[in-house]
Design an enzyme around this catalytic site. Sequence first.
Site, PDB file in Angstrom:
ATOM      1  CB  CYS A  34      -3.232  -0.122   5.611  1.00 17.00           C
ATOM      2  SG  CYS A  34      -4.181  -0.236   4.292  1.00 17.00           S
ATOM      3  CB  CYS A  40      -0.994   0.031   1.316  1.00 18.96           C
ATOM      4  SG  CYS A  40      -1.768   1.615   1.542  1.00 18.96           S
ATOM      5  CD  GLU A  41      -0.308   5.578  -3.898  1.00 18.26           C
ATOM      6  OE1 GLU A  41      -0.844   6.408  -3.998  1.00 18.26           O
ATOM      7  OE2 GLU A  41       0.466   4.849  -4.887  1.00 18.26           O
ATOM      8  CG  HIS A  42      -2.485   5.676   0.925  1.00 16.55           C
ATOM      9  ND1 HIS A  42      -3.874   5.176   0.430  1.00 16.55           N
ATOM     10  CD2 HIS A  42      -2.235   6.529  -0.092  1.00 16.55           C
ATOM     11  CE1 HIS A  42      -3.992   5.495  -0.685  1.00 16.55           C
ATOM     12  NE2 HIS A  42      -3.283   6.493  -1.040  1.00 16.55           N
ATOM     13  CG  HIS A  43      -1.155   3.236   5.796  1.00 12.75           C
ATOM     14  ND1 HIS A  43      -2.033   3.248   5.092  1.00 12.75           N
ATOM     15  CD2 HIS A  43      -1.428   4.369   6.783  1.00 12.75           C
ATOM     16  CE1 HIS A  43      -3.007   3.952   5.477  1.00 12.75           C
ATOM     17  NE2 HIS A  43      -2.499   4.486   6.631  1.00 12.75           N
ATOM     18  CD  GLN A  51      -8.436  -4.119  -3.981  1.00 15.17           C
ATOM     19  OE1 GLN A  51      -8.167  -4.198  -3.165  1.00 15.17           O
ATOM     20  NE2 GLN A  51      -9.552  -4.994  -4.562  1.00 15.17           N
ATOM     21  CG  HIS A  78      -5.994  -3.445   1.589  1.00 22.46           C
ATOM     22  ND1 HIS A  78      -5.563  -2.630   0.485  1.00 22.46           N
ATOM     23  CD2 HIS A  78      -7.188  -3.907   0.558  1.00 22.46           C
ATOM     24  CE1 HIS A  78      -5.885  -2.597  -0.782  1.00 22.46           C
ATOM     25  NE2 HIS A  78      -6.878  -3.615  -0.532  1.00 22.46           N
TER      26      HIS A  78
END
Length: 194
Positions: free
Chosen positions: A156, A85-88, A126, A154
């Site tokens: 996250c 995941c690019e956010h976390h 995703q 996920h």
Amino acid sequence: MARKEEHQEQLVAQLAAHYREILRLIGENPEREGLLKTPERAAKALVDITVGYRQNPIDIVKQAIFEHEGSKMIIVKDIEFYSMCEHHILPFFGSVSIGYLPKGKMIGLSKLARLVDNHARRLQVQERLTSDVCRTLSESFPNEGVIVMCKAGHLCMKMRGVEKQESTTTTIEYSGRFAEEASLRDEFLRLLQA
């Protein structure tokens, strides 16, 4: 080939130095026995799980395109994948199912799995993973439509934040006749259940 290996060794060394500093910042001692080789291991793992940045997805598809005058629809389902995941920068993983309508050409089946890996092995979300696979297939060989469905869990959402252990996410993207004809989308979804 030697230059590529040299570049990879430099990349691993640079990343390992950063991992050593991260260990210090979180209060760990990177010199203790259990962590001595962790920075290098983590760096090698990161290079491996982001290999998609160093590959061309269209080249992957174009390696195995063959003449084909048959099938109305070709489906490969449950292609497992692992991504970050690019956010976390936490893993998400699941499976991708791909259907396409051939137009005189077909793709070697393993290339579909390699294409999924190419897009998954980078920092990703995703929704974009699903659309990237669909777009690459739609644009890289003759077809009348492509449909891609992705189901994933996920970390996250499971190990931090809302901590919902049973949650999954489904995304779908389609092009060509799949966008125009709901009956084709229905047939694809029905065949996934078979």
